[in-house]
Design a protein around this motif. Structure first.
Motif, short mmCIF file in Angstrom:
data_model
loop_
_atom_site.label_atom_id
_atom_site.label_comp_id
_atom_site.label_asym_id
_atom_site.label_seq_id
_atom_site.Cartn_x
_atom_site.Cartn_y
_atom_site.Cartn_z
N GLU A 1 0.83 -1.20 0.00
CA GLU A 1 0.00 0.00 0.00
C GLU A 1 0.86 1.26 0.00
OE1 GLU A 1 -3.88 0.02 -0.11
OE2 GLU A 1 -3.66 0.82 1.92
N LEU A 2 0.89 1.99 -1.11
CA LEU A 2 1.63 3.26 -1.14
C LEU A 2 1.15 4.19 -0.03
CD1 LEU A 2 3.73 5.01 -2.66
CD2 LEU A 2 1.83 5.91 -4.02
N ALA A 3 -0.16 4.22 0.19
CA ALA A 3 -0.74 5.13 1.18
C ALA A 3 -0.17 4.92 2.58
CB ALA A 3 -2.27 4.99 1.21
N ALA A 4 0.32 3.72 2.84
CA ALA A 4 0.85 3.41 4.18
C ALA A 4 2.16 4.14 4.48
CB ALA A 4 1.04 1.91 4.33
N VAL A 5 2.87 4.61 3.43
CA VAL A 5 4.17 5.25 3.66
C VAL A 5 4.19 6.73 3.29
CG1 VAL A 5 5.43 3.08 3.32
CG2 VAL A 5 5.06 4.61 1.37
N CYS A 6 3.06 7.29 2.92
CA CYS A 6 3.07 8.65 2.39
C CYS A 6 3.33 9.72 3.44
CB CYS A 6 1.77 8.93 1.64
SG CYS A 6 1.82 8.09 0.05
N SER A 7 3.18 9.41 4.72
CA SER A 7 3.51 10.39 5.76
C SER A 7 4.92 10.21 6.30
CB SER A 7 2.51 10.29 6.92
OG SER A 7 1.27 10.80 6.50
N TRP A 8 5.63 9.22 5.80
CA TRP A 8 6.98 8.94 6.32
C TRP A 8 7.90 10.18 6.30
CZ3 TRP A 8 11.65 8.74 3.47
CH2 TRP A 8 12.77 8.25 4.19
N PRO A 9 7.92 11.00 5.23
CA PRO A 9 8.80 12.17 5.26
C PRO A 9 8.50 13.15 6.40
CG PRO A 9 8.21 11.66 3.01
CD PRO A 9 7.31 10.83 3.89
N ASP A 10 7.25 13.20 6.86
CA ASP A 10 6.93 14.04 8.02
C ASP A 10 7.42 13.41 9.32
OD1 ASP A 10 5.73 16.26 6.86
OD2 ASP A 10 3.73 15.35 6.86
N GLU A 11 7.37 12.08 9.39
CA GLU A 11 7.79 11.39 10.62
C GLU A 11 9.28 11.56 10.88
OE1 GLU A 11 6.49 7.38 9.91
OE2 GLU A 11 4.40 8.07 9.69
N ILE A 12 10.08 11.64 9.81
CA ILE A 12 11.54 11.63 9.98
C ILE A 12 12.17 13.02 9.92
CG2 ILE A 12 11.85 9.27 9.19
CD1 ILE A 12 12.84 11.41 6.57
N LYS A 13 11.42 14.05 9.52
CA LYS A 13 12.09 15.31 9.15
C LYS A 13 12.75 16.03 10.32
CE LYS A 13 8.03 18.30 9.39
NZ LYS A 13 6.96 18.93 8.64
N ARG A 14 12.39 15.68 11.56
CA ARG A 14 13.04 16.33 12.70
C ARG A 14 14.22 15.55 13.26
NH1 ARG A 14 7.90 17.37 13.21
NH2 ARG A 14 7.27 19.53 12.90
N GLN B 1 19.57 13.13 11.40
CA GLN B 1 20.11 12.66 10.12
C GLN B 1 19.21 12.99 8.93
OE1 GLN B 1 18.84 10.80 12.57
NE2 GLN B 1 18.34 8.70 11.93
N TRP B 2 17.98 13.46 9.20
CA TRP B 2 17.06 13.82 8.11
C TRP B 2 16.73 15.30 8.08
CZ3 TRP B 2 16.38 10.43 4.39
CH2 TRP B 2 16.46 9.05 4.67
N LYS B 3 17.37 16.10 8.94
CA LYS B 3 17.07 17.55 8.99
C LYS B 3 17.18 18.22 7.62
CE LYS B 3 16.71 19.38 13.40
NZ LYS B 3 17.54 18.81 14.48
#
Ligand code: DCM
Ligand code: DCM
Ligand code: ZN
Length: 265
Positions: free
Chosen positions: A36-49, A52-54
């Motif tokens: 499911e693509l929809a299952a990972v679409c918020s991943w960039p928000d989860e990691i942005k803080r 290593q992802w700043k």
């Protein structure tokens, strides 16, 4: 968008995948996504803080000069470091991988897919091309009914949350089905013009960013200065804009409309 908005954009996008795209996307998705693509679409928000992802934090938006109300790539996306630049970059990575197996080694295509599908949602949120001076509405303190929040969050989350409660039985899948029906029957006359990417272009995020700042000036910022209480009138007049922008988030991502499929080579 918040989690619900991104989930809706990606769920609707998936529904338009060709069979080959379903297969290619499934290969790239992490196992926990269960296809499911929809299952990972918020991943960039989860990691942005995370430290290593700043470096990804500024890739979610392309703010524009205060009160100009138009977007210009070279001015608003310096060094290609913004949401539209990121869409070009990750589309290019996925396209070159489908042509040349070497780039599969050089890029992390799983990440590229998760970033691309998230940023395609964000570029359609009008306030992600909002004004630099108020950080896309983040500094505009407003009340949403009796709740203190800011204008950016109203557009990321609150309008969607209120719509879920009021019209969709608090169910995101009911809302998604309603948007899918509107795409088929309600907006069917203009849907053909939404995916207007030229065949020789890899991606067309610039027109989406231009539409966003236009909508931000006409709807998001209008009658919503700091200290305003936003209620029924604002909600009822802005919800159609939010719903249409979520539905439009599927345009040309992963070759669903007029373009050849990203993964079919
Ligand atoms: N945002 C924006 N413009 C900015 C800063 C942030 O559009 N100049 C967006 C990104 C997030 C939301 O606002 O969706 C909240 O930002 P943050 O998570 O960085 O506080
Ligand atoms: N761009 C890109 N890859 C593409 C098309 C454009 O990186 N395939 C970037 C570089 C250009 C900018 O977008 O400087 C503006 O493109 P446009 O010609 O769409 O305005
Ligand atoms: Zn985002």
């Amino acid at each position: 968008w918040g989690d619900d908005g991104h989930y809706a954009v990606c769920k609707i996008t998936q529904g338009y995948f060709e069979e080959e795209t379903v297969v290619a996307v499934k290969k790239l998705l992490p196992a926990y996504a269960d296809g499911e693509l929809a299952a990972v679409c918020s991943w960039p928000d989860e990691i942005k803080r995370l430290p290593q992802w700043k470096w990804t934090a500024a890739l979610h938006f392309a703010d524009t000069p205060d009160d100009k109300c138009y977007y210009d790539y070279s001015r608003d996306c310096p060094n290609d470091w913004c949401v539209t630049g990121a869409i070009f970059n990750y589309t290019n990575q996925l396209m070159s991988a489908s042509k040349d197996s070497q780039s599969i080694v050089h890029y992390n295509l799983t990440e590229a897919l998760m970033f691309l599908s998230h940023y395609m949602g964000d570029v359609h949120q009008p306030l992600h091309e909002g004004f630099l001076g108020d950080l896309g509405g983040n500094k505009v303190k407003v009340n949403w009914y009796n709740q203190e929040t800011n204008l950016h969050r109203v557009w990321d989350d609150m309008i969607i949350e209120s719509a879920l409660e009021k019209y969709y039985n608090s169910s995101l899948s009911v809302m998604i089905h309603a948007l899918q029906d509107k795409l088929k029957y309600g907006w069917s006359n203009d849907v053909w013009s939404w995916g207007s990417c030229q065949l020789n272009q890899t991606a067309c995020p610039n027109p989406y960013a231009s539409e966003s700042i236009d909508l931000a000036c006409k709807y998001a910022y209008r009658n919503a200065t700091a200290g305003t209480t936003l209620g029924d009138y604002y909600f009822l007049s802005r919800l159609p804009v939010v719903e249409k922008r979520i539905a439009q988030g599927r345009r040309d991502s992963l070759g669903s409309d007029s373009k050849p499929n990203l993964f079919c080579e």
